[in-house]
Write a protein that holds these residues in place. Sequence first.
Motif, short mmCIF file in Angstrom:
data_model
loop_
_atom_site.label_atom_id
_atom_site.label_comp_id
_atom_site.label_asym_id
_atom_site.label_seq_id
_atom_site.Cartn_x
_atom_site.Cartn_y
_atom_site.Cartn_z
N LEU A 42 0.82 -1.22 0.00
CA LEU A 42 0.00 0.00 0.00
C LEU A 42 0.85 1.26 0.00
O LEU A 42 0.54 2.23 -0.71
N THR A 43 1.89 1.27 0.80
CA THR A 43 2.70 2.49 0.99
C THR A 43 3.98 2.50 0.16
O THR A 43 4.68 3.51 0.12
N ARG A 44 4.26 1.36 -0.47
CA ARG A 44 5.51 1.17 -1.24
C ARG A 44 6.74 1.31 -0.35
O ARG A 44 7.83 1.60 -0.84
N ARG A 45 6.56 1.09 0.94
CA ARG A 45 7.66 1.13 1.90
C ARG A 45 7.38 0.09 2.99
O ARG A 45 6.26 0.00 3.50
N ASP A 46 8.40 -0.66 3.41
CA ASP A 46 8.25 -1.67 4.45
C ASP A 46 8.50 -1.02 5.81
O ASP A 46 9.55 -1.19 6.42
N ARG A 47 7.50 -0.27 6.30
CA ARG A 47 7.70 0.55 7.51
C ARG A 47 6.63 0.33 8.58
O ARG A 47 6.51 1.15 9.49
N LEU A 48 5.87 -0.75 8.51
CA LEU A 48 4.82 -0.95 9.51
C LEU A 48 5.38 -0.97 10.94
O LEU A 48 4.80 -0.31 11.82
N PRO A 49 6.49 -1.67 11.22
CA PRO A 49 6.99 -1.63 12.60
C PRO A 49 7.31 -0.22 13.07
O PRO A 49 7.12 0.11 14.26
N ASP A 50 7.78 0.63 12.17
CA ASP A 50 8.11 2.01 12.55
C ASP A 50 6.85 2.82 12.87
O ASP A 50 6.85 3.64 13.79
N THR A 51 5.80 2.60 12.08
CA THR A 51 4.53 3.29 12.36
C THR A 51 3.99 2.85 13.72
O THR A 51 3.55 3.69 14.53
#
Length: 331
Positions: free
Chosen positions: A136-145
Amino acid sequence: MTELVDTFGRAHRDLRISLTDRCSLRCTYCMPAEGVPWLPGPTLLSTEEIERITRVAVGLGVTEVRLTGGEPLLRPDVVDVVRRIAALEGRDGPVEVSLTTNALRLPALAGPLRDAGLARVNVSLDTLDRERFATLTRRDRLPDTLAGIAAADAVGMAPIKINAVAMRDVNDDEVVALTRFAVDRGYEMRFIEQMPLDAGHTWDRTAMVTQAEILERLRGAFTLTEVPGRGSAPAERWYVDGGPATVGVIASVTAPFCGACDRVRLTADGQLRSCLFARTETDLRTLLREGADDDALAEAFRTTLAGKKAGHGIDDPGFLQPDRPMSAIGG
């Protein structure tokens, strides 16, 4: 009595200020993967210019300021912006300052922002699935969110609101899971109907997940009781299983709340907008840089609001999507 009253009698007390059009994510419903034409640096308002415009707005009755983007935490001096605005005194006391964010920089900034006077945050979180988040975001950043949300919680920002755009065959199967995530942690979950504000102008109403569908899914898992007294808030809210937890839906398309709208928007490059879907803007940046006094700025606010339409017009046959995408307007 506020002076920011439009021709339909709506008093405007909520100023949304975009601090930047840049973002650290590339959500598919908001921005293309690449090739985004960023606003040139010299066109962006300085911190002093933001403070001055906000002071004028507060003098006209604004009581709440929401900082948005793009991603507002990408602005290097965001803490100073918050401190300056939070120090402003309105007719009824200090201005309430809130911020909408993807939370990626909150682990480092939550404490300084709270100390500067930030009252609360709204965090965009469309999925709890890491792979889906990356798509969805084109970035693997779920843990950071998730770490950013926890950081805001740890420093006492409340209420923390979690915003999710409901999208068919993308994340609509997570409506219940997202609500449980929020309720279990004392946050307020809010689902948003997807609006025609994407950079690619590909929005299709027939594919949109409606408020009715969202509520149907929620009622399959929870008992919902309507919260009275919505006022000018964009979200219609329901108590979850008797409360105190609530879930909200911002149904801008199928159940518009334009009649109670109290919001006016300032873009990062100093353009005043009476509505997310406005086709015209008032150039406050040029006024400022050509030496306009506060009375002239106040008159520009009044003129902008005098031209505000009764509604956003999404259902009108002649509706045209704004030229600017959401990332350039600011939520």
